[in-house]
Write an enzyme that holds these catalytic residues in place. Structure first.
Site, PDB file in Angstrom:
ATOM      1  N   ASP B 386       0.836  -1.195   0.000  1.00  0.00           N
ATOM      2  CA  ASP B 386       0.000   0.000   0.000  1.00  0.00           C
ATOM      3  C   ASP B 386       0.881   1.259   0.000  1.00  0.00           C
ATOM      4  OD1 ASP B 386      -2.989   0.761   0.602  1.00  0.00           O
ATOM      5  OD2 ASP B 386      -1.791   2.014   1.960  1.00  0.00           O
ATOM      6  N   GLU B 415       1.498  -0.459  -5.086  1.00  0.00           N
ATOM      7  CA  GLU B 415       0.301   0.376  -5.263  1.00  0.00           C
ATOM      8  C   GLU B 415       0.728   1.834  -5.188  1.00  0.00           C
ATOM      9  OE1 GLU B 415      -1.685   2.082  -2.503  1.00  0.00           O
ATOM     10  OE2 GLU B 415      -3.666   2.192  -3.408  1.00  0.00           O
ATOM     11  N   TYR B 529     -15.602   0.771   4.346  1.00  0.00           N
ATOM     12  CA  TYR B 529     -16.106   1.177   5.662  1.00  0.00           C
ATOM     13  C   TYR B 529     -17.286   0.348   6.151  1.00  0.00           C
ATOM     14  CZ  TYR B 529     -13.553   5.230   3.913  1.00  0.00           C
ATOM     15  OH  TYR B 529     -12.602   6.035   3.392  1.00  0.00           O
TER      16      TYR B 529
END
Lengths: 666, 666
Positions: B386, B415, B529
């Site tokens: 990430d 990424e 979320y």
């Protein structure tokens, strides 16, 4: 990945050599792809005195912090670096520049760092714009300023200003101006990432970039004293280098006569068959005069801003003193004789090449260098080197560096008519200028392609073309068949495409077009083997004089940097411009490369790039004829009759004012 | 040059540092511009097991001698070089190649030398053809053979053959065959010029080049045990990497709820807010199961040739154990609190970034590496990293090298949706694959441009694109507005333009196109979320399965090396082919990038390049529909209705025989 596949791939899973932590893992900035940089810094870029070196680099870090980058440079003789800030362009590319004012090598490199205070102030502005409470941020800033202040203790005034700034920040005053940011930056801790390589630029005399050569065989004029009498004529035509084929004693063995046949008694021989009992590479042939005459010629030429260029041809006739004094510098055949030059099945028995693979190569190199130094001591600063591509590259790199160490102002022209990589290598090794394929690029498209290649980086950073429409070895088919228009067109092309150009003058002025045989580029009755008496064509001589004056008057033509080709709606028309970086001088040349027929067409000009206003007419002043045309817009019509003049050279002039229907141009 | 000018330029004429003679001035060969070579050898080129490394170099010498060049290579664990002869192409460029069969690094370099015996034999042939007397030359050759013979004294048979050869030459036998020349070459003295740099190629598993990724949020499925039950479905659709967002305990402080609002009680939070009192980067969130469950999942997946890819996100929630145990790894604000993530004026108070400028960076680096190693020990071999571009480059270079030292088969996906130079740098540092700008390249021209850039050297030597039409952060406008044809077109593009591609699967299969707000690429009710329940579109799922099967059946689609774009007479049609080097497998894809209208046009194919005979019809087998078309010639008509299927994938088949008006194709 299946278990089976993984097993086979794991065959190499045992630990290999440990990777050590870098000494400082906090150096977060990357510097890459610095330009100019030739072959990873192996060779210097090239400039002349008074030019600028524009350095670019990819500079970036992780994350979103502000960065700063600097260009560092120094002359090789100085230990003191000068630092110039670099500015960001687009796409993480940064740029800085420095002037080169002295001959020799300059060293340059780049460094970059995270600009913490710059990051802080940039973020502060955004926070303020969003109306956020910045109390904590101002405290953070104040601490950074204090740290800088401590490092400024040698500069009391700056330290005091910094103390004032930190106090203001603590009091909530958030207006930090650019001067304050600069001040903090100056003393802020810099965890600098160096580029890691020091690059070089070799600075040569202006004449390495802009020169106009005239070649002649002294013996056709008479003696060196007679050449001296020609100097005013050559200088007044606008030449500033007078290049003489070898002036040394010529061998007798296997001497070549007229049209490359065995010499008959009394024939003078080829000047490139160097050396006889009267001397070798450091002697002047008695039929031309004395060494004192030569020095006199050099001095007289210099007074007219003409350099005498000497031909350095590292080869010997069988009669050269070296063949007796240093037989170990030559290859020997199994029968004990010295190996003559050959390109099987052709034999050149009048020439012995040196054997650069001899065990005595060190002594050979030193002797060859001493030839350069000898002539430099006689005042020669320009050398034309014969066939450098048949001698080892390491020799040239060493010899040219040694020569420049003693005479940094020398200029060397490489006569390497060979494959592209070899020509480029010789330029990288130190030659100032190089002969090119120009003579054989005759169509508009060929010229466009070739000169586009030469104008690209990295080639343009190390290779300076010197354009010759003819040489004693090259009388092209184009000149053989095109008549006076061909000679005129090739002269205009050479002089405007190349900031450096030259002609083998007397036959060029005489429009000599007769080849020894069909399909050959050898001159009939070549001056290489016999004395010739030339009758110049006055129109040709006048054109040469005019074109050289145009070159002198227009700085855009004195460099190859500003060359751009333009589309012409006729493939027989070649259109290109050169301009100075500020566009103060813009010169457009249009040449009809068809020497037989009138050609006409529209030429497209990128007005903005050339600094010409789009909405106003502009004056195109044709400099050969003196005619002035009023042009407007991007497309402008050109018609060229090669029988009156095959090329046109326009200088653009901007309208400065207009009065009573009369326009005034700059 | 005038005397005056010369004086001023001579200011630098005093002698500077002496230039020394090179150690061996007789090394006459130059080796330059070796490829692949990335940033002067600073970084390795990249290959996978079973591929070939084709090495080219500029090789040339002075003069006209024959040269020879060799490519040397070895695996990093071997001290033994293997030598492969290089062959001359055109323009002084030479080529050789070697296979890479093991994971890890291979080292390679080039050397070259003057081939004296080759020169001799080449010249001999010319002399013989010209009917010259070659007695002396045969003697010279015999001496060279004798010298070789003396060096062959360890190989009695060869020495004997050489002795026979030299005797034959002395007897005037001039017919020297290629075998004899090779034999002499083997023992001839070689004054070898080494290239001087040892270059590297890093060899990774095949899956680094060809992989098919499926991303899902485990918690929407249930627990890790439930994900395990999905494996057959995922594998049968043709995916071989199952990528899971972070599976670690999620922080409570400033937790984000549905649609990025502050979480209400019971909301699960973002998986990227890593760490709570239940553990950090080496723990499994209890709501997903246990570490044992995870290991079981990895093992079960491997049995179906699926790798579980873990998300490595180096950041912490405020509740992460590191924040208590190692506050020194974070930046602190003047008020003593830990600095949260921000992009001023935006604040991300649920995330604490690490401070890579901490004095304790060594301990931080070791700990972060230990996270990779921990999961590798659990069986993970594929990592999706990430935001690597917000951590220092030196860290990645070191950490990835360390990880590969223990697990040479690991694959890492970067990424980094950031600027081009940064993305490329991360690839150079060791990442196996990288996300790209693919999601935002929607017109045919944009796709052509971008993938042409990626296919050029040197980019293709180190950068492996992994194409994602969507991610949890990216729902493009094209997908929002294009309906099912958009999802289909982007799937076909990703799967055929990229040998590596992936989808954030459940919403892609469900054709989820609702953004949180207009102008945003955030999903409405983003799974980041909240837990979502997805209903796949069966047609979409079927297309994915078919396209992945086409990839598996066609080796040309398993690499990005053979990509070529083709001109289509309609700017809404993008046509490109991929082929294996031998053209045994050629696949043409044509996509209508307009999701709304039928587009038709003629596609131009370079038949020779694709190995298709010009004068015969050939079969274009459309692999999605199964339809077969008989095409002929360079221009072939394509019509694509996006509402039936926006792309077509053709495999070309050659006619093998024809019987009773019926044609059979391979």
């Amino acid at each position: 990945m299946t278990a089976g596949r993984r097993r086979s791939e794991r065959s190499s899973a045992r630990r290999t050599q440990a990777t050590v932590l870098p000494p400082d893992g906090r150096k977060r900035v990357v510097i890459e792809a610095v330009t100019p940089e030739i072959d990873g810094g192996r060779f210097p870029a090239r400039r002349v005195v008074g030019e600028t070196v524009t350095v670019e680099a990819g500079v970036f870090g992780d994350g979103h912090d502000a960065l700063a980058a600097a260009l560092l440079f120094r002359h090789e003789r100085s230990r003191q670096w000068t630092t110039v800030p670099m500015t960001a362009l687009v796409n993480d590319r940064w740029r800085g520049e420095f002037p080169v004012t002295e001959l020799g090598r300059y060293v340059y490199t780049v460094e970059a760092w995270v600009d913490h205070f710059g990051t802080w102030s940039r973020q502060l502005a955004k926070r303020l714009a969003a109306g956020q409470d910045v109390k904590v941020e101002l405290e953070a800033g104040a601490r950074m300023v204090e740290a800088a202040s401590q490092r400024a203790d040698g500069a009391a005034r700056d330290a005091a200003r910094l103390a004032t700034l930190s106090k203001a920040l603590r009091e909530g005053k958030a207006d930090v101006d650019e001067n304050a940011i600069e001040l903090v930056r100056r003393y802020a801790e810099r965890d600098v990432t160096p580029y890691g390589r020091q690059l070089e630029v070799l600075v040569e005399p202006v004449k390495a970039r802009y020169s106009t050569w005239y070649e002649l065989f002294p013996r056709s004029v008479g003696k060196l004293r007679d050449v001296e009498r020609l100097l005013p004529q050559i200088a007044s035509m606008g030449f500033d280098v007078l290049y003489l084929p070898p002036i040394h004693p010529i061998g007798h063995s296997h001497r070549k006569g007229a049209n490359n046949q065995p010499a008959k008694p009394g024939e003078p021989g080829s000047p490139w068959a160097i050396g006889s009992e009267e001397g070798g590479h450091k002697s002047v042939a008695p039929e031309l005069g004395t060494l004192a005459d030569f020095r006199r010629l050099v001095k007289a030429a210099a007074q007219q801003n003409v350099d005498v260029a000497l031909d350095i041809a590292f080869q010997c006739s069988p009669d050269h003193p070296y063949t007796r004094e240093h037989p170990e510098w030559f290859k020997h055949r199994p029968d004990g004789s010295i190996q003559y030059a050959e390109n099987p099945p052709k034999k050149y028995e009048d020439i012995y090449p040196f054997d650069f693979e001899t065990e005595h190569w060190r002594e050979l190199w030193q002797e060859l260098l001493s030839i350069f130094l000898f002539w430099a001591e006689q005042g020669v600063r320009v050398f034309r080197v014969d066939n450098p591509h048949t001698k080892p590259f390491p020799f040239w790199e060493w010899a040219i560096a040694e020569l420049r160490r003693a005479y940094p102002e020398v200029i060397l022209l490489s006569e390497a008519f060979t494959r592209p990589k070899v020509m480029y290598r010789l330029a990288k090794l130190g030659f100032s200028q190089s002969y090119t394929y120009f003579a054989w690029r005759n169509t508009a498209y060929e010229l466009y392609q070739y000169f586009t290649e030469l104008a690209q980086p990295p080639v343009r950073e190390f290779f300076r073309p010197n354009l010759w429409p003819n040489t004693p070895d090259i009388l092209t088919e184009y000149l053989q068949t095109g008549g006076r228009p061909a000679f005129q067109a090739r002269l205009i092309l050479a002089a405007t495409l190349g900031a450096n150009y030259g002609i083998y003058g007397p036959p060029y002025e005489a429009l000599e077009a007769r080849a020894r045989e069909s399909g050959s580029e050898e001159y009939l009755d070549s001056e290489k083997y016999q004395v010739r008496d030339w009758k110049p064509d006055e129109a040709m001589r006048e054109l040469i004089t005019i074109v050289n004056r145009i070159r002198r008057d227009n700085p855009a033509l004195q460099t190859d940097r500003g060359l751009r080709f333009h589309f012409a709606e006729n493939e027989q028309l070649l259109a290109y411009s050169k301009s100075t970086p500020d566009n103060a001088n813009v010169v457009l040349t249009v040449v009809n490369v068809d020497p037989h027929h009138v050609q006409r067409g529209w030429v497209h000009l990128p007005l903005e790039e050339l600094g010409i206003e789009r909405d106003r007419p502009f004056q195109a002043h044709e400099l050969i004829s003196g005619a002035r045309f009023l042009w407007a817009g991007e497309r402008n019509y050109v018609e060229i009759n090669p029988h009156s003049m095959p090329g046109q050279i326009f200088r653009f002039r901007r309208r400065v004012r207009s009065e009573h229907d009369f326009e005034y141009f700059l």
